[in-house]
Design a protein around this motif. Structure first.
Motif, PDB file in Angstrom:
ATOM      1  N   LEU A  13      -3.400 -10.753   1.158  1.00  0.00           N
ATOM      2  CA  LEU A  13      -3.127 -10.285  -0.201  1.00  0.00           C
ATOM      3  C   LEU A  13      -4.382 -10.199  -1.064  1.00  0.00           C
ATOM      4  N   LYS A  16      -5.065  -7.099  -3.119  1.00  0.00           N
ATOM      5  CA  LYS A  16      -3.795  -6.390  -3.266  1.00  0.00           C
ATOM      6  C   LYS A  16      -2.866  -7.051  -4.279  1.00  0.00           C
ATOM      7  N   ASN A  17      -3.044  -8.340  -4.479  1.00  0.00           N
ATOM      8  CA  ASN A  17      -2.206  -9.072  -5.432  1.00  0.00           C
ATOM      9  C   ASN A  17      -3.021 -10.247  -5.957  1.00  0.00           C
ATOM     10  N   ASP A  18      -4.027  -9.936  -6.745  1.00  0.00           N
ATOM     11  CA  ASP A  18      -5.032 -10.934  -7.103  1.00  0.00           C
ATOM     12  C   ASP A  18      -4.627 -11.792  -8.299  1.00  0.00           C
ATOM     13  N   PHE A  77      -3.689  -4.694   7.153  1.00  0.00           N
ATOM     14  CA  PHE A  77      -3.923  -4.992   5.731  1.00  0.00           C
ATOM     15  C   PHE A  77      -5.285  -4.473   5.248  1.00  0.00           C
ATOM     16  N   GLU A 212       3.682  -4.518   5.562  1.00  0.00           N
ATOM     17  CA  GLU A 212       2.634  -5.072   4.702  1.00  0.00           C
ATOM     18  C   GLU A 212       3.053  -5.048   3.239  1.00  0.00           C
ATOM     19  N   GLU A 213       3.808  -4.026   2.834  1.00  0.00           N
ATOM     20  CA  GLU A 213       4.294  -3.969   1.454  1.00  0.00           C
ATOM     21  C   GLU A 213       5.284  -5.102   1.186  1.00  0.00           C
ATOM     22  N   VAL A 216       3.159  -8.083   0.376  1.00  0.00           N
ATOM     23  CA  VAL A 216       2.609  -7.962  -0.980  1.00  0.00           C
ATOM     24  C   VAL A 216       3.676  -8.303  -2.015  1.00  0.00           C
ATOM     25  N   TRP A 300      -1.739 -15.232  -3.734  1.00  0.00           N
ATOM     26  CA  TRP A 300      -2.117 -15.049  -2.333  1.00  0.00           C
ATOM     27  C   TRP A 300      -1.239 -15.879  -1.393  1.00  0.00           C
TER      28      TRP A 300
END
Length: 310
Positions: A13, A16-18, A77, A212-213, A216, A300
């Protein structure tokens, strides 16, 4: 031979999702410190202990650990795909050395690896082809899992074998710490999922993107507090780091598989890579940590840590 070790968490992540900027800055500072440590040590060989997330190892054959004489990354990823720069001669020497020391090591002449191997190489060296490496898979997801004492024995044997190579060797552990992401399990899985976990069918690009989505989104849900995942456990994570810092690695032998899962979550067993890496270092020299960083990062889904020692 001279030796050093780095423990470095990974997460699919990242980017992507920080988390908040101040958390990212703290992580970045710890990584910069580790990169400076590695640059100053100037390794000639990296022994990389990392897990897999059902991209290279499946239930058709699931070893507790496996050393590669050749390896190729799948590029999940957004991580780099392609061949790793495996030092074939060193890999064979370490494999034989571990076997000679009583560790029943599996060897792969064509290992498939994923972001667990790739991220630390990208972060510390700028790519998967920049440094001679010996990849060592350590199972941290697929049950049944063996005792941690065997992981410490693996690290010790490889460390002792590495001491015969007359090289500057960096032992690198990738994974953990506590985290419980949505990883599929074989028991109770629907037939289609079970077949994929056993036979290892590689997903189509569309299937991989969809999977992968989901990960996330799970990170977003976890950060928002709407999840059933086992929480990140800073107390357990820091207890592990305390034992590594003190060099009390034999204490890990008393850690049971069930207890580790309860404390660290379904993927908390990735800490086995850290135990192996620092057991390798301890087999060559009395070490001390030079840096230690930890932060629980819900975005994460990870207790995220960085440590260096020599």
């Amino acid at each position: 031979m001279t030796a050093a070790a780095v423990g470095l968490s990974h997460s699919p992540l990242i980017g992507k999702n920080d988390p908040a900027p101040d958390v990212l800055a703290a992580v970045g500072g710890a990584i910069d410190e580790a990169k400076a440590f590695v640059k100053e040590f100037d390794p000639e060989l990296v022994v990389l202990y990392a897990p897999d997330h059902y991209n290279g190892f499946f239930y058709k054959e699931m070893p507790p650990f496996c050393l590669a004489t050749e390896a190729h990354a799948v590029g999940d990823f957004g991580s780099q795909a392609g061949p790793l720069s495996v030092d074939n001669d060193a890999a064979k020497a370490l494999a034989q050395g571990a076997l000679d020391r009583g560790v029943d090591l599996t060897v792969s002449a064509r290992m498939t690896v994923d972001h667990g191997f790739v991220q630390p190489l990208e972060i510390l060296f700028g790519g998967i082809d920049q440094m001679p490496v010996v990849p060592v898979f350590v199972n941290g997801v697929a049950t049944p899992l063996g005792p941690v004492s065997r992981i410490r024995a693996l690290g010790t044997a490889i460390g002792q074998a590495a001491a015969t190579l007359d090289k500057r060797v960096l032992f690198l552990g990738s994974g953990g710490l506590s985290h419980d992401p949505p990883v599929p399990v074989l028991e109770g899985a629907p037939p289609r999922v079970a077949d994929a976990l056993i036979e290892g069918h590689q997903p189509t690009p569309e299937q991989r993107a969809k999977g992968e989505e989901r990960v996330v989104q799970a990170g977003r849900d976890y950060a928002a507090g709407s999840t059933t995942m086992i929480p990140i456990n800073p107390e357990w994570d820091n207890h592990l780091l305390d034992l590594i810092e003190r060099g009390d690695l034999a204490e890990f032998d008393s850690w049971t598989v069930d207890w580790m899962g309860e404390q660290g979550g379904g993927s908390g067993h990735e800490v086995r890579t850290w135990i192996a890496a620092f057991a390798s270092l301890a087999a060559t020299v009395d070490y001390s940590l030079e840096s230690r960083f930890y932060r629980a990062i819900p975005e994460w889904i990870a207790g995220f840590a960085v440590a260096t020692g020599r």
